[in-house]
Structure formats: structure tokens, C-alpha cells
Enzyme design. Structure first.
Site, mmCIF file in Angstrom:
data_model
loop_
_atom_site.group_PDB
_atom_site.id
_atom_site.type_symbol
_atom_site.label_atom_id
_atom_site.label_comp_id
_atom_site.label_asym_id
_atom_site.label_seq_id
_atom_site.Cartn_x
_atom_site.Cartn_y
_atom_site.Cartn_z
ATOM 1 N N LYS A 143 0.833 -1.169 -0.022
ATOM 2 C CA LYS A 143 -0.042 0.066 0.078
ATOM 3 C C LYS A 143 0.890 1.261 -0.044
ATOM 4 C CE LYS A 143 -4.186 -1.870 0.819
ATOM 5 N NZ LYS A 143 -4.765 -1.817 2.421
ATOM 6 N N HIS B 225 2.460 6.835 2.227
ATOM 7 C CA HIS B 225 1.907 8.210 1.904
ATOM 8 C C HIS B 225 1.959 9.412 3.094
ATOM 9 C CE1 HIS B 225 -1.589 7.562 4.444
ATOM 10 N NE2 HIS B 225 -2.009 6.616 3.705
ATOM 11 N N HIS C 126 1.432 8.366 6.871
ATOM 12 C CA HIS C 126 2.514 7.699 7.755
ATOM 13 C C HIS C 126 3.530 8.828 8.080
ATOM 14 C CE1 HIS C 126 0.821 4.314 5.068
ATOM 15 N NE2 HIS C 126 0.511 3.880 6.087
#
Ligand code: ARG
Length: 572
Positions: A127, A130, A133
Site C-alpha cells: 500500500k 503516503h 504515515h
């Protein structure tokens, strides 16, 4: 160095023998306006016992303690005893301590022998890594550094989201539409694409869902081919994450994520059952938490597979057994508050008396200027892109100014990335914030580049002064404090002095922004001093004294930046 608050407590306690020392210590204040003194003692509380009006008490105390050598002046003002520290003593004391200890100034050993686990970052495999995070990553790293500075024995864990039914979908999608070299070229973007495609196709052909479930079951059973694919997805994703960690200067001691616990779960499911905590609900196993005002926690699904919370229960016990932690900290978004409340309640119900040594440290949401982020709709800002753009932009600024062309790459990296981290750690962690390119890349005002520039300016003064002058300034016997006892210097040195307290406060609150704030204050105080005065003057004594102040301020700022995980370049 001398603990001034302690000293003052001693002195006051000498004239108030009936009062407990710690009570006196608690009453001592630091006035908001330094014109009112360095410390103040309010006398309201004493009126009842002493049967006198507070202003009268203040006056009496002031008279009794004013001759103490620690004070330059003691003044009763209304109900307060305002105390001004003798600057000469303070300055000598502070400068010798800071310059002697250098980078170690403020370090303590209060945490000695106590193990603290910080779990942070913990992105999900395949995933996007981005901008959402960045918070866990950067806050966690700062908390790690702050606790490390206080002498705690640290373990950094990245609890990777590397397990769950989505991997069945990924495996299934890869088998249908995947290409090896695409994954290798751009693992996360490619794998994410498979995931999206899977959902689209499964709507048309529901048999895909069954296929994915089968693939996951096989993975859980350890089937060779599925495990190999999963391992490969994990490795490729981790390569991308590691690139970002490298840019940020972040490391972990363990990457034991969710999959690490996959074979450790049966023990806990059984334990929950044995302790009478499990209940069946539509084929699934749950822990009913209604009594505690929470929705039930799903432990195993009807097909027997375990869930996120089950893995967190296993992880907590594993960590206790492996590390025997004093504290086990989880830096995870506030969106997961309920999850952590349920989890801690379950650990408590299981009878683990250390449950409350586990602390969820939440933080607010990051959104984009045009709305929330959405992985599905492709509305994400990749962390790596943010960092790269910040570095690129910084490089442009440096080249425009045409300064320091030797180390452009390194400086651009330190400053660009520092800017992102600093902005991230500027607000209270719990506050939501909107990610804005303009703000990150704004190099004026209370920003990382401003502070780094202040540090580089101090470094430049020290370089210009030369080695001999620096050696001289290191010896406190050469310092004539008369040159450096004006208010501007004194304010600056007081801020350097309070660094150790600020770090402890940040640790107790799990709040790196307390340190950020303090660094800004130090930088601003330094710049006021620097604008007011000429440091490298002809008079040797004056120069030596002022140089020592610059050296101490530089150490304070650099130490602070270091605690946030930000570099302090010597030149900019
Ligand atoms: N992987 C999760 C996510 O990205 C965060 C994991 C948090 N840590 C934990 N022990 N549950 O949402």
C-alpha cells in the site's frame, strides 16, 4: 550544574521550617514576564496558617532571604516574592557545564535499566507509504530519541501490516494479470494496481473472491508457492519503505510485523477461551465488551482466520516476554483509538498486570487541501515525493543565493528533509492538520530552515573566531561575565539552561512539539542577541565571553534538532 529551583527551595525552606520541601518546590513559579524575576513564590496559601495578609508574608520572606548569595535581588510584589538570580554565578555555572559536556549537555540517566519499546511507522505492505504515515514515523522517531537521551534502554519496532486477507487477493490478481518486471520496477504502485483491478474484476466474476480466499488459506497453511509470492511482495515493498527511512535517517531494531505473529495466535485464542472471555457470534469468536461501553472485538472469523486485534494481543505478550518492557509505546493514528481501547481492556481482562504499561500515543489526521486522502481513488501524496520535492526546492533556493556551492546536495537534503520533519513536529500531535506544499516549503518564520540557518550562523561565527579563541572561550576562568550579563544574553542562556527540563516534559507528555517550540525560542533569542551585538570585537575579553555564549547556544540548538531527528548543518 546547580539546580536553581532546588537551591531556592532550600533557601525558602530555611525561613518556612514548618512547610514540606516538595510543597515549597511545587509552589515556586517562573514568571511569564522576566522583569518580574527569574523565579517567584506566591504567598496566598500561607495566609491561613500564618494568619497574616499575603503581601505582608511576602515582604517578610523577601527580607529574610535577600542576602543569600544565589540572588542578585529579591523583591516583594503584592503577594509574591520575586527573585532574581545572581547572573554572574548562573552564567559561569551554565557556560562551564554546557561547553564541557558539548553534545552530551542535557543527557540524563534517569531511564537507566528501563526498557522502552517504541512502535512506529508500521505501514501496510503493498500500500502507498503516503503523507499520512509521516506522522507516526516522525513522531515515533522523535519519541525514541528523546527517551534515548534520558538514558532509557530503547527498542524500535516497525509493526508492518504484512498480513491479512488482502494478500490472497494480491496473489490471485498477480496470477491473472501480473508481470514480474512491473513489480520489480515500481512495486507498490504496481501491487496497488493489482489490488484495484482485483476489486473491479471480482464484481463481474464473484468466483475470484473464492479464489482469493483459497490463496490466503494456503498462505496461512504455509504453502510453498503462496508463501514465496507473499515474501516477494513483502521484500519489494520493504525496499521502497527503506528508501524513505534512509532519507529520513530512521532505523528500526525489529520489523516483526503482523505476519510474525501468524503462528503464535492459537495460544492466545485458547487462552481467551480458557479464561472464559470468548463468545460465539454468527460463527465468529468475539470478546463482548458491552459492559465497558465498547463494541465487541472480533478475534477469529467464521473461517477460523485471525484478525488485527488478535495479532496485537499476541504482539503485546510476545514483547513482554521477549523484552520485559517498562513501557510499550504505540504511535498510531487517533482513528484507531477504539481498537486500542478494546485491546487494552482485553489484556486487562486476561489478567496481565502490565497492560497499563502499554500506551497508545495517538495523533491527528493529515488531510490534503482538496479533501481527505483516498487510496482507492488514487488521491494520495506519496511521502517519497514530498521529501524529494522538498530537497529539490531547497537546492533551487541554495543555488539562487549562490552560497556554499560545495555541498549543495548534502545541504539541500538536510534542509529540505529537515523542513518537512520540523513542520510535522511543530503542532501538538493530537491536532489534525492540512498538508500544504506552501507551508512545508516556506523557509521563513518559525520553520526548520530558519532554525538550521540560525545554527549555521553560530557555526560561522565560531569558525571565524578561530581555534585559538575557541579554546580560550572553553576555559571558564577566561570568561568575564560583565560582558554577557545583559538581558538579551541572559534570556538566551536561561533557555539553554531549561533544555533538560523541557526534554523531560516532552518525554512525560509524549509530545515532541514541546522540544520544537523550545528550539524556536532559542533560535529567536540567539538572533536577538546576534543582532544587538558584535561578537568578534577587538577587545579579547569581550570577544571570549561572547564567543562562549555563541558556543553554548549552538550546542542547545543542535541538541534540540537532533532530538527531533533533524540535521544541523555547519554551513548553509
Ligand atoms: N499497519 C497499521 C496501519 O497502517 C498500523 C499498525 C499500528 N500498530 C499496531 N500495533 N496495531 O493502519
Amino acid at each position: 550544574m546547580a539546580d536553581y529551583k532546588e537551591k531556592i527551595t532550600e533557601v525558602i525552606s530555611g525561613v518556612l521550617p514548618d512547610m514540606e520541601k516538595n510543597e515549597i518546590a511545587e509552589m515556586i513559579e517562573i514568571p511569564g514576564d522576566s522583569k518580574m524575576g527569574d523565579y517567584a513564590f506566591p504567598c496566598f496559601k500561607l495566609a491561613k496558617v500564618m494568619r497574616k495578609a499575603p503581601p505582608l508574608i511576602a515582604k517578610e520572606i523577601a527580607e529574610k532571604i535577600s542576602e543569600e548569595p544565589v540572588f542578585a535581588k529579591v523583591e516583594p510584589v503584592n503577594a509574591y516574592v520575586n527573585m532574581f538570580i545572581s547572573r554572574d554565578g548562573f552564567i559561569r555555572d551554565l557556560l562551564s557545564e554546557v561547553i564541557r559536556k558539548g553534545d552530551g549537555y542535557g543527557r540524563s540517566d534517569i531511564g537507566e535499566g528501563k526498557k522502552v519499546i517504541v512502535e512506529y511507522s508500521s505501514p501496510n505492505i503493498a500500500k502507498p507509504f503516503h503523507i499520512g504515515h509521516i506522522r507516526s514515523t516522525v513522531i515515533g522517531n522523535a519519541i525514541y530519541k528523546i527517551y534515548d537521551f534520558l538514558g532509557y534502554d530503547m527498542v524500535r519496532i516497525n509493526h508492518l501490516g504484512d498480513y491479512g486477507t488482502q494478500f490472497g487477493k494480491m496473489i490471485c490478481a498477480y496470477r491473472h494479470w501480473g508481470k514480474r518486471e512491473d513489480v520489480e520496477n515500481a512495486p507498490i504502485k504496481t501491487l496497488l494496481g493489482y489490488y484495484t483491478k482485483f476489486h473491479q474484476e471480482a464484481e463481474k466474476d464473484p468466483s475470484l473472491d473464492q479464489e482469493a480466499r483459497d490463496a490466503f488459506t494456503k498462505l496461512e497453511q504455509g504453502a510453498e508457492e503462496e508463501t514465496k509470492l507473499w515474501q516477494w511482495f513483502r521484500d519489494e515493498s520493504l525496499k521502497e519503505f527503506t528508501r524513505v527511512y534512509k532519507m529520513l535517517g530512521i532505523e528500526f531494531d525489529s520489523y516483526a510485523g503482523e505476519s510474525f505473529y501468524s503462528d503464535k495466535m492459537p495460544r492466545f485464542v485458547k487462552e481467551l477461551e480458557d479464561k472464559g472471555l470468548l463468545k460465539e457470534s454468527e460463527g465468529a469468536q468475539i470478546v463482548d465488551l458491552e459492559e465497558y461501553g465498547m463494541s465487541p472485538a472480533l478475534i477469529t472469523k467464521s473461517d477460523g482466520s485471525t484478525l488485527y486485534i488478535t495479532r496485537d494481543i499476541a504482539a503485546a505478550v510476545y514483547r513482554k516476554e521477549t523484552y520485559d518492557f517498562y513501557k510499550n509505546l504505540y504511535i498510531v493514528a487517533s482513528q484507531q483509538n477504539l481498537h486500542f481501547q478494546q485491546w487494552i481492556k482485553i489484556l486487562e481482562l486476561m489478567g496481565y498486570e502490565w497492560a497499563h504499561d502499554c500506551v497508545h500515543i495517538p495523533f491527528g489526521l493529515v488531510s490534503l487541501e482538496d479533501g481527505t486522502m483516498s487510496t482507492r481513488e488514487g488521491r494520495v501524496v506519496f511521502l517519497e515525493d514530498v521529501l524529494n520535492r522538498a530537497v529539490e526546492k531547497t537546492r533551487e533556493i541554495i543555488l539562487e543565493k549562490n552560497v556554499n556551492t560545495e555541498n549543495v546536495d548534502e545541504t539541500a537534503k538536510d534542509v529540505g528533509i529537515g523542513a518537512v520533519i520540523f513542520q510535522e513536529l511543530s503542532n501538538n500531535r493530537i491536532k489534525d492538520y492540512v498538508f500544504s506544499w506552501d507551508k512545508v516549503l516556506n523557509f521563513d518564520g518559525e520553520t526548520g530552515p530558519y532554525v538550521q540557518y540560525t545554527h549555521a550562523r553560530a557555526a560561522s561565527v565560531i569558525r571565524k573566531a578561530g581555534k585559538e579563541a575557541v579554546e580560550k572561550a572553553k576555559d571558564i576562568d577566561n570568561i568575564k561575565t560583565g560582558y554577557i550579563s545583559n538581558d538579551a544574553v541572559y534570556e538566551l542562556l536561561k533557555l539553554v539552561y531549561s533544555m533538560p527540563d523541557v526534554v523531560q516534559d516532552a518525554a512525560e507528555k509524549y509530545e515532541p512539539s514541546v522540544v520544537t517550540r523550545h528550539i524556536i525560542d532559542m533560535a529567536q533569542a540567539f538572533n536577538r542577541f546576534y543582532h544587538n551585538e558584535h561578537v568578534l570585537v577587538d577587545d579579547e575579553d569581550e570577544k571570549t565571553a561572547k564567543l562562549a555564549v555563541v558556543m553554548a547556544a549552538k550546542i542547545g540548538i543542535k541538541t534540540g534538532l537532533g532530538l527531533l531527528g533533524i540535521k544541523a548543518p555547519e554551513r548553509m
